[in-house]
Design a protein around this motif. Sequence first.
Motif, PDB file in Angstrom:
ATOM      1  N   ASN A 199      11.777  -5.372  -8.780  1.00 60.42           N
ATOM      2  CA  ASN A 199      10.543  -4.904  -9.431  1.00 60.42           C
ATOM      3  C   ASN A 199       9.305  -5.727  -9.096  1.00 60.42           C
ATOM      4  O   ASN A 199       8.185  -5.253  -9.233  1.00 60.42           O
ATOM      5  CB  ASN A 199      10.739  -4.780 -10.943  1.00 60.42           C
ATOM      6  CG  ASN A 199      11.025  -6.106 -11.613  1.00 60.42           C
ATOM      7  OD1 ASN A 199      11.471  -7.055 -10.973  1.00 60.42           O
ATOM      8  ND2 ASN A 199      10.759  -6.166 -12.902  1.00 60.42           N
ATOM      9  N   PHE A 200       9.511  -6.977  -8.689  1.00 62.17           N
ATOM     10  CA  PHE A 200       8.391  -7.797  -8.175  1.00 62.17           C
ATOM     11  C   PHE A 200       8.874  -8.437  -6.888  1.00 62.17           C
ATOM     12  O   PHE A 200       9.313  -9.595  -6.877  1.00 62.17           O
ATOM     13  CB  PHE A 200       7.957  -8.819  -9.227  1.00 62.17           C
ATOM     14  CG  PHE A 200       7.202  -8.197 -10.372  1.00 62.17           C
ATOM     15  CD1 PHE A 200       7.878  -7.627 -11.434  1.00 62.17           C
ATOM     16  CD2 PHE A 200       5.823  -8.115 -10.349  1.00 62.17           C
ATOM     17  CE1 PHE A 200       7.183  -7.013 -12.468  1.00 62.17           C
ATOM     18  CE2 PHE A 200       5.119  -7.506 -11.389  1.00 62.17           C
ATOM     19  CZ  PHE A 200       5.806  -6.955 -12.445  1.00 62.17           C
ATOM     20  N   SER A 243       1.738 -13.480 -18.482  1.00 63.56           N
ATOM     21  CA  SER A 243       2.341 -14.150 -17.322  1.00 63.56           C
ATOM     22  C   SER A 243       1.305 -14.800 -16.419  1.00 63.56           C
ATOM     23  O   SER A 243       0.377 -14.134 -15.968  1.00 63.56           O
ATOM     24  CB  SER A 243       3.158 -13.153 -16.504  1.00 63.56           C
ATOM     25  OG  SER A 243       4.104 -12.515 -17.327  1.00 63.56           O
ATOM     26  N   MET A 257       8.918 -12.597  -7.601  1.00 62.67           N
ATOM     27  CA  MET A 257      10.195 -13.107  -8.111  1.00 62.67           C
ATOM     28  C   MET A 257      10.855 -14.039  -7.089  1.00 62.67           C
ATOM     29  O   MET A 257      11.759 -14.797  -7.432  1.00 62.67           O
ATOM     30  CB  MET A 257      11.139 -11.970  -8.490  1.00 62.67           C
ATOM     31  CG  MET A 257      10.651 -11.133  -9.670  1.00 62.67           C
ATOM     32  SD  MET A 257      10.279 -12.049 -11.166  1.00 62.67           S
ATOM     33  CE  MET A 257       8.514 -12.252 -11.050  1.00 62.67           C
ATOM     34  N   THR A 268       8.997  -3.616 -15.862  1.00 60.57           N
ATOM     35  CA  THR A 268       8.942  -5.077 -15.847  1.00 60.57           C
ATOM     36  C   THR A 268       9.781  -5.590 -17.014  1.00 60.57           C
ATOM     37  O   THR A 268       9.949  -4.903 -18.024  1.00 60.57           O
ATOM     38  CB  THR A 268       7.512  -5.660 -15.984  1.00 60.57           C
ATOM     39  OG1 THR A 268       7.219  -5.921 -17.362  1.00 60.57           O
ATOM     40  CG2 THR A 268       6.469  -4.757 -15.394  1.00 60.57           C
ATOM     41  N   CYS A 269      10.267  -6.801 -16.888  1.00 59.40           N
ATOM     42  CA  CYS A 269      11.149  -7.383 -17.901  1.00 59.40           C
ATOM     43  C   CYS A 269      10.389  -7.691 -19.184  1.00 59.40           C
ATOM     44  O   CYS A 269      11.001  -7.904 -20.226  1.00 59.40           O
ATOM     45  CB  CYS A 269      11.765  -8.648 -17.365  1.00 59.40           C
ATOM     46  SG  CYS A 269      10.512  -9.842 -16.868  1.00 59.40           S
ATOM     47  N   VAL A 270       9.068  -7.757 -19.096  1.00 58.16           N
ATOM     48  CA  VAL A 270       8.266  -8.112 -20.279  1.00 58.16           C
ATOM     49  C   VAL A 270       7.431  -6.938 -20.773  1.00 58.16           C
ATOM     50  O   VAL A 270       6.553  -7.105 -21.623  1.00 58.16           O
ATOM     51  CB  VAL A 270       7.346  -9.328 -19.996  1.00 58.16           C
ATOM     52  CG1 VAL A 270       8.160 -10.602 -19.832  1.00 58.16           C
ATOM     53  CG2 VAL A 270       6.489  -9.092 -18.762  1.00 58.16           C
ATOM     54  N   TYR A 317      -0.605 -13.028  -7.461  1.00 57.97           N
ATOM     55  CA  TYR A 317       0.269 -13.668  -8.450  1.00 57.97           C
ATOM     56  C   TYR A 317       1.352 -14.483  -7.744  1.00 57.97           C
ATOM     57  O   TYR A 317       1.603 -15.642  -8.069  1.00 57.97           O
ATOM     58  CB  TYR A 317       0.879 -12.567  -9.310  1.00 57.97           C
ATOM     59  CG  TYR A 317       1.827 -12.984 -10.401  1.00 57.97           C
ATOM     60  CD1 TYR A 317       3.046 -12.326 -10.547  1.00 57.97           C
ATOM     61  CD2 TYR A 317       1.520 -13.988 -11.318  1.00 57.97           C
ATOM     62  CE1 TYR A 317       3.933 -12.666 -11.558  1.00 57.97           C
ATOM     63  CE2 TYR A 317       2.407 -14.340 -12.339  1.00 57.97           C
ATOM     64  CZ  TYR A 317       3.613 -13.663 -12.458  1.00 57.97           C
ATOM     65  OH  TYR A 317       4.500 -13.998 -13.467  1.00 57.97           O
ATOM     66  N   ARG A 343       2.603  -0.995 -17.071  1.00 57.50           N
ATOM     67  CA  ARG A 343       2.509  -1.819 -15.855  1.00 57.50           C
ATOM     68  C   ARG A 343       3.757  -1.609 -15.002  1.00 57.50           C
ATOM     69  O   ARG A 343       4.884  -1.612 -15.520  1.00 57.50           O
ATOM     70  CB  ARG A 343       2.397  -3.281 -16.291  1.00 57.50           C
ATOM     71  CG  ARG A 343       2.329  -4.287 -15.199  1.00 57.50           C
ATOM     72  CD  ARG A 343       1.964  -5.628 -15.803  1.00 57.50           C
ATOM     73  NE  ARG A 343       2.235  -6.703 -14.875  1.00 57.50           N
ATOM     74  CZ  ARG A 343       3.037  -7.732 -15.101  1.00 57.50           C
ATOM     75  NH1 ARG A 343       3.660  -7.827 -16.250  1.00 57.50           N
ATOM     76  NH2 ARG A 343       3.221  -8.656 -14.191  1.00 57.50           N
ATOM     77  N   ARG A 382       8.355 -17.475  -7.187  1.00 54.52           N
ATOM     78  CA  ARG A 382       8.512 -18.180  -8.460  1.00 54.52           C
ATOM     79  C   ARG A 382       9.731 -19.105  -8.428  1.00 54.52           C
ATOM     80  O   ARG A 382       9.912 -19.957  -9.293  1.00 54.52           O
ATOM     81  CB  ARG A 382       8.636 -17.154  -9.584  1.00 54.52           C
ATOM     82  CG  ARG A 382       8.291 -17.657 -10.966  1.00 54.52           C
ATOM     83  CD  ARG A 382       7.989 -16.539 -11.926  1.00 54.52           C
ATOM     84  NE  ARG A 382       9.167 -15.839 -12.414  1.00 54.52           N
ATOM     85  CZ  ARG A 382       9.109 -14.893 -13.359  1.00 54.52           C
ATOM     86  NH1 ARG A 382       7.937 -14.546 -13.865  1.00 54.52           N
ATOM     87  NH2 ARG A 382      10.209 -14.300 -13.767  1.00 54.52           N
ATOM     88  N   PHE A 410       7.587 -19.533 -18.116  1.00 55.05           N
ATOM     89  CA  PHE A 410       8.053 -18.148 -18.323  1.00 55.05           C
ATOM     90  C   PHE A 410       9.562 -18.205 -18.413  1.00 55.05           C
ATOM     91  O   PHE A 410      10.234 -18.650 -17.481  1.00 55.05           O
ATOM     92  CB  PHE A 410       7.627 -17.289 -17.133  1.00 55.05           C
ATOM     93  CG  PHE A 410       7.997 -15.847 -17.244  1.00 55.05           C
ATOM     94  CD1 PHE A 410       9.316 -15.420 -17.094  1.00 55.05           C
ATOM     95  CD2 PHE A 410       7.030 -14.901 -17.482  1.00 55.05           C
ATOM     96  CE1 PHE A 410       9.656 -14.084 -17.187  1.00 55.05           C
ATOM     97  CE2 PHE A 410       7.355 -13.553 -17.572  1.00 55.05           C
ATOM     98  CZ  PHE A 410       8.672 -13.148 -17.419  1.00 55.05           C
TER      99      PHE A 410
END
Length: 472
Positions: free
Chosen positions: A146-147, A436, A151, A277-279, A100, A272, A154, A442
């Motif tokens: 968290n990523f 995502s 993050m 995660t924020c989503v 990703y 997940r 991106r 996003f």
Amino acid sequence: MLNYIDGQWTGKEHEKIEVTNPATGELIGTVPSAGYNEANQAIEAAHQALPEWSKKTAAERAGLLMKVRDLMLENKKELAEIMTLENGKTLKESTGEVAYAASFMEWFAEEAKRIYGRTVPGKNENHRIKVLKQPVGVVAAITPWNFPAAMITRKLAPALAAGCTFIVKPPKQTPLTALKLAEYCEQAGIPKGVVNVVCGNSKEITNAFMDDERVRKITFTGSTEVGRLLMEQGAKTVKKMSMELGGHAPVIVCEDADLDKAVDMAIASKYRNSGQTCVCANRLYVHSSVYDEFVDKFAAKVKELKVGNGMEEGVDLGPLIDKGGYEKVEHQVKDAVEKGATCVVGGHGKAENNSYFFEPTVLKDVTSDMEIMHIETFGPIAPIQKFETDEEAIRLANDTPFGLAAYFFTESVSRGTKISEELQYGIVGWNDGLPSTAQAPFGGIKQSGLGSEGGAEGIEEYLETKYVSLMV
Ligand SMILES: NC(=O)c1ccc[n+]([C@@H]2O[C@H](COP(=O)([O-])OP(=O)(O)OC[C@H]3O[C@@H](n4cnc5c(N)ncnc54)[C@H](O)[C@@H]3O)[C@@H](O)[C@H]2O)c1
Ligand SMILES: O=C[C@H](O)CS(=O)(=O)O
């Protein structure tokens, strides 16, 4: 590992960040703790590197971004293991995150070649209008744990693609991933000063970013609370801001939903990254006519999920990041049960040796007065509430200061079109719990953020628009 500033691996020996494995509590590495002075060195390096980098052709910048992308994929195993060791997520999730994160390098390598200006008919026969897109300049990024890879890329990818230079302050929990990405940038041949990684005292480093007019852009991913602070600080020198902040995602399961699809997608979203995660689905609203069937199907699948050390085969959920995250989850479950919720799966945690695990949990008979229905959980808890009408579900879903992601499940095109248009969120999944992807924008609205990352929109965050007015 050391900080990466102006193409040098550097850092003072006496002050260190200790990096621990959230699954075992063990020390896995140290990084020198940088502060105001080191951040200033990085700003100077990025400022000095900007003219040459911004004058490279789009194809040259794209080629270097693709080399970083290739190195990430060639070293996928190494990078994934570092992520699992410092973040706790399962190796399967870390491996997925490498792909990703690399996809943003590829997407923005391509977008670099599509930074178009335009000409506009003038105000008279002698007037010419040219509209140019030019790089913002020195960009400072602050990222969450968290990523640990995605993050950063991106932000890194569109910034470099646009011709900007870049400094990132990664979180204290996952600096090793950030520094490994810097290694790949160095190996790829990205010139010194273009990419800088400064790990350490958040406030000191951020103060340096905010104090210096040469930093023209702040891009932040993290909590809404910290985002507000940074927006206030950035106002001092009117910095461009991108904010990817907190969320509280609702899931609406309509009476005509494909329940098996809804269960699978809701579970994928909810659990997940152990719900961090924020989503992530944070609250579920299920039509009363299908409520019991949905809860039974959902609970049966959640019971099968295995919690453990993310490095072990067959583990579905790793630990929570720290004690604070664990106590928040424990409190929200306790509050919900005290207010009348029934715990049908899980509900218990295990805290020992500075590691914090919590079972995937399902709560039914949930009501809107419970904290979990209003405060971001960031953990593996699924509260499920009944609704009677679409209007009620949309009202409940929109009743929050957040506006990042929302999901709904219906097989009706007319019902789905209406719901997708009425949900006040930047990202809406219609029969999709995992929206995502690098090619899509996003971003949150309301108090979930400013701007978008990914998609065609993502590179705009790193460009200034210039109007050239010419009289011939
Ligand atoms: N919208 C998104 O894309 C997105 C993605 C991931 C996480 N998040 C949100 O981030 C939160 C969890 O991540 P987190 O715990 O790392 O968030 P956080 O806000 O605590 O920290 C994020 C970053 O900000 C730094 N920071 C913290 N306080 C600071 C301060 N006063 N000044 C300067 N920097 C500071 C941290 O060191 C870290 O690097 C959740 O709310 C989650 O929803 C949002
Ligand atoms: O946690 C926030 C991330 O942005 C989620 S995703 O990996 O982009 O879906």
